[in-house]
Write a protein that holds these residues in place. Structure first.
Motif, PDB file in Angstrom:
ATOM      1  N   GLN A 120      28.519  12.413   0.138  1.00 51.64           N
ATOM      2  CA  GLN A 120      29.716  11.918   0.825  1.00 51.64           C
ATOM      3  C   GLN A 120      30.091  10.622   0.135  1.00 51.64           C
ATOM      4  O   GLN A 120      29.373   9.633   0.245  1.00 51.64           O
ATOM      5  CB  GLN A 120      29.473  11.691   2.318  1.00 51.64           C
ATOM      6  CG  GLN A 120      30.637  11.008   3.023  1.00 51.64           C
ATOM      7  CD  GLN A 120      31.977  11.729   2.823  1.00 51.64           C
ATOM      8  OE1 GLN A 120      32.038  12.958   2.890  1.00 51.64           O
ATOM      9  NE2 GLN A 120      33.036  10.983   2.534  1.00 51.64           N
ATOM     10  N   GLU A 122      33.582   9.185  -0.009  1.00 53.33           N
ATOM     11  CA  GLU A 122      34.622   8.339   0.576  1.00 53.33           C
ATOM     12  C   GLU A 122      33.980   7.478   1.662  1.00 53.33           C
ATOM     13  O   GLU A 122      33.198   8.005   2.460  1.00 53.33           O
ATOM     14  CB  GLU A 122      35.755   9.166   1.184  1.00 53.33           C
ATOM     15  CG  GLU A 122      36.919   8.279   1.600  1.00 53.33           C
ATOM     16  CD  GLU A 122      38.135   9.072   2.118  1.00 53.33           C
ATOM     17  OE1 GLU A 122      38.049  10.307   2.229  1.00 53.33           O
ATOM     18  OE2 GLU A 122      39.133   8.432   2.422  1.00 53.33           O
ATOM     19  N   PHE A 251      26.509  14.987   9.126  1.00 51.27           N
ATOM     20  CA  PHE A 251      27.755  14.526   8.515  1.00 51.27           C
ATOM     21  C   PHE A 251      28.361  13.472   9.421  1.00 51.27           C
ATOM     22  O   PHE A 251      28.414  13.636  10.634  1.00 51.27           O
ATOM     23  CB  PHE A 251      28.703  15.719   8.361  1.00 51.27           C
ATOM     24  CG  PHE A 251      29.686  15.573   7.239  1.00 51.27           C
ATOM     25  CD1 PHE A 251      29.235  15.530   5.922  1.00 51.27           C
ATOM     26  CD2 PHE A 251      31.039  15.485   7.485  1.00 51.27           C
ATOM     27  CE1 PHE A 251      30.143  15.392   4.877  1.00 51.27           C
ATOM     28  CE2 PHE A 251      31.952  15.345   6.446  1.00 51.27           C
ATOM     29  CZ  PHE A 251      31.502  15.306   5.141  1.00 51.27           C
ATOM     30  N   MET A 253      31.452  12.352   9.717  1.00 53.07           N
ATOM     31  CA  MET A 253      32.754  12.601  10.346  1.00 53.07           C
ATOM     32  C   MET A 253      33.026  14.093  10.355  1.00 53.07           C
ATOM     33  O   MET A 253      32.107  14.892  10.400  1.00 53.07           O
ATOM     34  CB  MET A 253      33.837  11.833   9.601  1.00 53.07           C
ATOM     35  CG  MET A 253      33.680  10.332   9.744  1.00 53.07           C
ATOM     36  SD  MET A 253      35.263   9.526   9.687  1.00 53.07           S
ATOM     37  CE  MET A 253      34.994   8.386   8.358  1.00 53.07           C
ATOM     38  N   ALA A 255      35.126  16.188   8.056  1.00 51.63           N
ATOM     39  CA  ALA A 255      35.088  16.929   6.807  1.00 51.63           C
ATOM     40  C   ALA A 255      35.633  16.059   5.692  1.00 51.63           C
ATOM     41  O   ALA A 255      36.212  15.000   5.956  1.00 51.63           O
ATOM     42  CB  ALA A 255      35.927  18.202   6.923  1.00 51.63           C
ATOM     43  N   GLU A 257      37.591  16.010   1.688  1.00 53.61           N
ATOM     44  CA  GLU A 257      38.466  16.778   0.802  1.00 53.61           C
ATOM     45  C   GLU A 257      38.085  16.729  -0.678  1.00 53.61           C
ATOM     46  O   GLU A 257      38.958  16.886  -1.538  1.00 53.61           O
ATOM     47  CB  GLU A 257      39.894  16.255   0.968  1.00 53.61           C
ATOM     48  CG  GLU A 257      40.144  14.829   0.412  1.00 53.61           C
ATOM     49  CD  GLU A 257      40.051  13.705   1.454  1.00 53.61           C
ATOM     50  OE1 GLU A 257      39.359  13.903   2.473  1.00 53.61           O
ATOM     51  OE2 GLU A 257      40.646  12.646   1.228  1.00 53.61           O
ATOM     52  N   HIS A 290      43.758  20.625   7.052  1.00 49.32           N
ATOM     53  CA  HIS A 290      43.849  19.205   6.692  1.00 49.32           C
ATOM     54  C   HIS A 290      43.185  18.941   5.334  1.00 49.32           C
ATOM     55  O   HIS A 290      43.792  18.348   4.443  1.00 49.32           O
ATOM     56  CB  HIS A 290      43.202  18.368   7.797  1.00 49.32           C
ATOM     57  CG  HIS A 290      43.194  16.897   7.544  1.00 49.32           C
ATOM     58  ND1 HIS A 290      44.127  16.039   8.082  1.00 49.32           N
ATOM     59  CD2 HIS A 290      42.360  16.118   6.805  1.00 49.32           C
ATOM     60  CE1 HIS A 290      43.879  14.805   7.678  1.00 49.32           C
ATOM     61  NE2 HIS A 290      42.798  14.820   6.909  1.00 49.32           N
ATOM     62  N   GLU A 291      41.946  19.384   5.195  1.00 48.48           N
ATOM     63  CA  GLU A 291      41.228  19.101   3.941  1.00 48.48           C
ATOM     64  C   GLU A 291      41.894  19.821   2.773  1.00 48.48           C
ATOM     65  O   GLU A 291      42.015  19.269   1.682  1.00 48.48           O
ATOM     66  CB  GLU A 291      39.752  19.495   4.040  1.00 48.48           C
ATOM     67  CG  GLU A 291      38.999  18.872   5.210  1.00 48.48           C
ATOM     68  CD  GLU A 291      39.174  17.376   5.373  1.00 48.48           C
ATOM     69  OE1 GLU A 291      39.408  16.684   4.370  1.00 48.48           O
ATOM     70  OE2 GLU A 291      39.093  16.890   6.529  1.00 48.48           O
ATOM     71  N   GLU A 313      46.192   9.803   4.597  1.00 50.13           N
ATOM     72  CA  GLU A 313      45.740  10.340   5.890  1.00 50.13           C
ATOM     73  C   GLU A 313      46.897  10.590   6.855  1.00 50.13           C
ATOM     74  O   GLU A 313      46.950  11.622   7.506  1.00 50.13           O
ATOM     75  CB  GLU A 313      44.676   9.433   6.506  1.00 50.13           C
ATOM     76  CG  GLU A 313      43.366   9.381   5.704  1.00 50.13           C
ATOM     77  CD  GLU A 313      42.722  10.740   5.472  1.00 50.13           C
ATOM     78  OE1 GLU A 313      43.110  11.731   6.118  1.00 50.13           O
ATOM     79  OE2 GLU A 313      41.817  10.814   4.608  1.00 50.13           O
ATOM     80  N   TYR A 369      38.991   3.966   9.350  1.00 46.63           N
ATOM     81  CA  TYR A 369      39.355   5.384   9.489  1.00 46.63           C
ATOM     82  C   TYR A 369      39.631   5.606  10.968  1.00 46.63           C
ATOM     83  O   TYR A 369      38.838   6.177  11.700  1.00 46.63           O
ATOM     84  CB  TYR A 369      38.237   6.277   8.945  1.00 46.63           C
ATOM     85  CG  TYR A 369      38.207   6.231   7.443  1.00 46.63           C
ATOM     86  CD1 TYR A 369      37.687   5.129   6.770  1.00 46.63           C
ATOM     87  CD2 TYR A 369      38.758   7.255   6.699  1.00 46.63           C
ATOM     88  CE1 TYR A 369      37.720   5.058   5.389  1.00 46.63           C
ATOM     89  CE2 TYR A 369      38.785   7.207   5.314  1.00 46.63           C
ATOM     90  CZ  TYR A 369      38.267   6.100   4.678  1.00 46.63           C
ATOM     91  OH  TYR A 369      38.308   6.037   3.301  1.00 46.63           O
ATOM     92  N   TYR A 374      45.305   7.240  10.992  1.00 45.37           N
ATOM     93  CA  TYR A 374      45.514   8.700  10.964  1.00 45.37           C
ATOM     94  C   TYR A 374      46.696   9.115  11.847  1.00 45.37           C
ATOM     95  O   TYR A 374      47.695   9.635  11.374  1.00 45.37           O
ATOM     96  CB  TYR A 374      44.246   9.426  11.456  1.00 45.37           C
ATOM     97  CG  TYR A 374      43.197   9.629  10.390  1.00 45.37           C
ATOM     98  CD1 TYR A 374      42.543   8.546   9.815  1.00 45.37           C
ATOM     99  CD2 TYR A 374      42.836  10.904   9.969  1.00 45.37           C
ATOM    100  CE1 TYR A 374      41.567   8.723   8.845  1.00 45.37           C
ATOM    101  CE2 TYR A 374      41.860  11.097   8.999  1.00 45.37           C
ATOM    102  CZ  TYR A 374      41.230  10.011   8.443  1.00 45.37           C
ATOM    103  OH  TYR A 374      40.266  10.195   7.483  1.00 45.37           O
TER     104      TYR A 374
HETATM  105  N1  TRP Z   1      38.918  11.748   4.078  1.00 50.01           N
HETATM  106  C1  TRP Z   1      38.299  12.463   5.177  1.00 50.01           C
HETATM  107  C2  TRP Z   1      39.403  13.160   5.915  1.00 50.01           C
HETATM  108  O1  TRP Z   1      40.166  12.628   6.586  1.00 50.01           O
HETATM  109  C3  TRP Z   1      37.561  11.641   6.141  1.00 50.01           C
HETATM  110  C4  TRP Z   1      36.443  10.774   5.706  1.00 50.01           C
HETATM  111  C5  TRP Z   1      36.493   9.508   5.286  1.00 50.01           C
HETATM  112  C6  TRP Z   1      35.081  11.044   5.835  1.00 50.01           C
HETATM  113  N2  TRP Z   1      35.243   8.981   5.139  1.00 50.01           N
HETATM  114  C7  TRP Z   1      34.368   9.902   5.491  1.00 50.01           C
HETATM  115  C8  TRP Z   1      34.407  12.172   6.220  1.00 50.01           C
HETATM  116  C9  TRP Z   1      32.996   9.855   5.580  1.00 50.01           C
HETATM  117  C10 TRP Z   1      33.039  12.112   6.277  1.00 50.01           C
HETATM  118  C11 TRP Z   1      32.321  10.970   5.978  1.00 50.01           C
HETATM  119  O2  TRP Z   1      39.640  14.274   5.805  1.00 50.01           O
END
Ligand code: TRP
Ligand code: ZN
Length: 856
Positions: A120, A122, A251, A253, A255, A257, A290-291, A313, A369, A374
């Motif tokens: 992961q 991001e 995980f 969050m 998901a 991309e 979304h992804e 986002e 986030y 969002y």
């Molecule tokens: N970019 C992802 C989304 O919105 C979300 C995201 C950001 C994320 N940081 C993360 C997911 C860390 C998991 C873990 O679709």
């Protein structure tokens, strides 16, 4: 010492990165990562600054030679190579580092989840993998080799050579490090194919653990629908030979991309009628979309820096909301989006964590986030579309893709595209991105009758309260969609959008026969709080006749909130108008069951607290709970026969389908059940539990049973049957603290937390229990502080293990200052206990500091 990052300090990276080559030798505690980065200086004399965290550096070479150690400077999370050590032309930096995926409980970078290697990255996870310019405006094509004995080895892009023990992947599309992904493990694929609009063949796979394959089909169907929809509606085609989705259990969050290799929380992939509810199915479809949509809005066009996060986002949420309204019901989707926006984003905007969709400062980007970035980010795009019109919106998007493909962009780039495509000046509109806070719009009516007919004058005014760091809030442009409904229930005019672009504005509607009822903010045309004094008769008229589904729903909501606030204040019989209006509504509820289910659902206790607070009243959680319970009971008693008819009529026999139609009927049936349980003590719920044919009915019945404290037998059966299904057991952990009577809920949560299967290092399990409790408003805000203490204890335990998830959950405290002195005292003590921890993570530290600052 925490450092604040400022948007104003942005500096471009002084090097171009032309290619990234990586080789991974995977091993649980000692994975070796070799990186070769081809750089070229863009600014003569610039030092090369790389990000890295927790890396054991084994070697570092420039064009094959070791630099003089005096040329290297390591600090906290950076490595600086002096310009003097760098060749003038292109050069290759080669590093070898060792990392430890097994001990990576933060789930950021490369980690192990149930024996599967996954990543992961991001927002800033790649720096935990290797030395790198870990910032979104540095983009490069990637070549990746993975050496491992695992049978399935995946990375971004297209496979070049995949042999046992070694796989090579090439991603030709330049991308920032946050989109990197690697997966290695014992996985099985559900394969499929998709032919794009220009006839290219794409291999699709949903990868899951052996045994989970029968639950992967729905995700695959959702993926194919998303690919088709993005071609049809936005003209966007997929751009690689393969598209892989992987489900993992651990995980932070929902998901991610990553280019060509989306990684998902398994709860957003796996579904069978027996294990997933209608809501789960709906979310899976939306998040898969979304992804996938990020492939264009996020990946092909990415963000210049993390302050621009809502560029990808907000737009991608807006796109997934459009997709769901096309796949299901636009009316239901809009109302559900408003419900979430109010519950999460308005709440955020009204408290100490308020920030604009594009913040200009942060300490820890993972704390941003948010619902504001969002969901409000998506609302802002919805307003823009309404202001410029559908055709102009599409033209602007075409220009955006055309002009910025392959670039890392800003909100200014985004707005410029709209200005260029439409000729409209968006200077004032841009405030929606830079100013925090939810505007309050007041609507006043004046009615003037002459022989020629009546004239209605509508005056709109706007006001936005100060938010942290932003005392002054100049007027924004606010589109307010208005309809006029005559006494006979007919529309007198087509919907008109009033553009309020000053502190106040006035509009006249002439030649009206009789005084109409104003249906305001149709479709929730702007993310504002509307103050519009409508009497109960007018509201009842709108609930009965409004052709705009949002405004119709909102009329019922207004009646319910008035009744609830009055009851909270001691008027035990308030709500006759509401109960009467619902009676009329129920007669026709079967016409659109999903919509009817939304109308029947009473506002949550947290929303009642917000409304009271807005009126300067200190909310009393116990009184709010009692008021809501009593209104629900009175509603049920008044309409018992109609509800019982609905309960019988909405039965869905036959094979389960998650489609909008059948799931809408189940939703209405379960709303009726929830009300009827207040009269029958749970007899119907028990009967439904005993013969439920799917997880939706089962969870509806179970929640009702837990609410009346009759859940023990059902819970035992659930456990016996699903003990080895983590996702179902997450529901077991969530429903109890959430639905239990507030006086018992903290004890219920504590007992659950003592169970050996409370695997608290798994974010889903942790959230199920802890967020289950914080969703129980009167329990979390228990007068004795036991709710705050329990949650704080667990956050303190989780922080050293998983800072991201801890910090996200601290936001349960974001309304702490609005309660009475005793509760504030307890909350402050709980927050202070967290703040005082030695070695508190940067994530959690930023959150508690912002929260405590609100207490004065
Ligand atoms: N970019 C992802 C989304 O919105 C979300 C995201 C950001 C994320 N940081 C993360 C997911 C860390 C998991 C873990 O679709
Ligand atoms: Zn996203």
């Amino acid at each position: 010492m925490a450092t604040t990052r400022l948007l104003a300090n942005y500096q471009p990276f002084p090097f171009a990165l032309t290619e990234t080559r990586l080789r991974f030798d995977l091993a649980p505690v000692a994975t070796r990562v070799e990186a070769e980065l081809d750089f070229r200086a863009l600014v003569p004399g610039a030092d090369l600054v790389l990000d890295g965290a927790g890396l054991r550096t084994l070697s570092l070479r420039i064009d094959g030679a070791e630099p003089d150690p005096a040329m290297l400077h390591m600090s906290d999370e950076t490595l600086t190579i002096s310009a003097a050590a760098l060749p003038e032309g292109p050069f290759t930096l080669s590093t070898v580092v060792e990392i430890d995926p097994e001990r990576n409980t933060a789930l950021e970078g490369l980690y192990l989840s149930g024996g599967i290697f996954c990543t992961q990255c991001e927002a800033e996870g790649f720096r935990h993998i290797t030395w790198y310019p870990d910032r979104p405006d540095v983009m490069a094509p990637f070549r990746v080799q993975i050496a491992s004995s695992m049978p399935v080895l995946l990375s971004n892009g297209n496979p070049v050579a995949v042999e046992p023990g070694l796989a090579e992947w090439h991603d030709p599309w330049p991308k920032p490090a946050y989109l990197f992904a690697l997966v290695a493990g014992e996985l099985e694929a559900l394969p499929d194919r998709f032919t794009t609009m220009t006839g290219r063949d794409v291999a699709l796979n949903v990868w899951v653990r052996p045994g989970d394959l029968p639950r992967a089909g729905f995700a695959m169907e959702a993926l194919k629908k998303s690919m088709l929809w993005d071609e049809r509606v936005y003209g966007r085609e997929y751009d690689l030979d393969v598209f892989n989705i992987v489900a993992v259990d651990d995980f932070n969050m929902g998901a991610m991309e990553n280019k060509g290799l989306n990684i998902f929380n398994s709860k957003l992939v796996l579904a069978s009628p027996d294990t997933a509810t209608d809501t789960d199915y709906e979310r899976i479809e939306a998040v898969i979309a979304h992804e996938y949509f990020h492939n264009w809005t996020g990946n092909r066009i990415t963000c210049r820096d993390w302050f621009q996060l809502c560029l990808k986002e907000g737009l991608t949420v807006f796109r997934d909301q459009q997709f769901t309204s096309d796949m299901r019901s636009a009316a239901v989707q809009r109302i559900e989006d408003v419900v979430t926006l109010r519950a999460r984003q308005f709440r955020e905007d009204a408290g100490p964590l308020a920030h604009p969709p594009r913040p200009d400062r942060y300490e820890e980007i993972n704390n941003f986030y948010t619902a504001t970035v969002y969901e409000k980010g998506a609302e802002v795009i919805g307003m823009l579309k309404r202001l410029v019109g559908d055709g102009n919106y599409r033209a602007a998007l075409d220009l955006y893709f055309d002009r910025h493909d392959g670039q890392a962009c800003t909100i200014e780039d985004w707005l410029k595209v709209f200005e260029d495509a439409t000729g409209r000046d968006l200077t004032q509109f841009a405030r929606w991105y830079t100013d925090a806070g939810t505007p309050e719009v007041t609507l006043r009516e004046a009615w003037d009758e002459t022989e020629a007919g009546g004239t209605l004058t509508i005056t709109l005014s706007q006001d936005t309260r100060a938010t942290p760091g932003q005392p002054d809030k100049p007027a924004r442009v606010i589109p307010v969609a208005i309809g006029l409904i005559g006494p006979n229930g007919c529309e007198q005019r087509p919907t008109e959008v009033l553009e309020l672009d000053a502190p106040t504005g006035t509009w006249q509607f002439e030649g009206l026969g009789a005084r109409p009822v104003v249906s305001a903010l149709r479709g929730f045309s702007a993310p504002v709080v509307l103050r519009h004094d409508l009497d109960e008769t007018a509201r009842a008229t709108l609930l009965a006749h409004d052709t705009d589904p949002f405004a119709r729903w909102e009329a019922g909501r207004g009646l319910a909130l008035d009744a609830l606030m009055a009851r909270t204040g001691g008027d035990a019989d308030a709500g006759t108008a509401y109960i009467g209006a619902i009676g009329g509504f129920l007669a026709d509820a079967g016409a659109d069951p999903a919509f009817a289910a939304l109308v029947l659902r009473l506002p949550p206790e947290d929303e009642i607290a917000t409304r009271l607070h807005d009126r300067g009243i200190v909310p009393d959680p116990d009184a709010i709970h009692a008021a809501r319970e009593s209104l629900a009971s009175d509603l049920a008693r008044a309409h018992e026969a109609a509800l019982a008819d609905i309960y019988a009529a909405m039965d869905e026999p036959g094979p389960y389908s998650p489609d909008a139609g059948p799931s809408g009927r189940r939703a209405l049936r379960l709303e009726a059940l929830s009300l009827l349980t207040r009269l029958d003590g749970g007899d119907r719920a028990q009967a439904l539990w005993d013969q439920a044919g799917n997880m939706t009915e089962r969870m509806g019945a179970l929640a009702a049973l837990v609410r009346v404290d009759r859940g023990a037998e059902a819970l035992a059966q659930m456990e016996a049957r699903f003990a080895d299904n983590r996702l179902v057991m997450d529901k077991f952990f969530a429903v109890q603290p959430m639905a239990a009577a507030p006086a018992r809920a903290v004890a219920v949560a504590r007992a659950l937390s003592d169970r050996p299967d409370f695997d608290w290092k798994n974010p889903n399990r942790f959230r199920s229990l802890i967020a289950g409790l914080t969703a129980n408003h009167a329990a979390f805000h228990a007068a004795d502080g036991s709710g705050y203490d329990f949650v704080a204890d667990w956050l303190i335990r989780l922080d050293p293990v998983n800072p991201q998830t801890t910090a996200r959950m601290v936001s349960a405290f974001e309304t702490w200052t609005r309660y009475d002195d005793a509760r504030r005292g307890h909350a402050r003590t709980a927050l202070q206990r967290i703040a005082d921890l030695p070695r508190l993570s940067r994530n959690t530290s930023e959150m508690v500091t912002r929260l405590l600052a609100a207490g004065g």
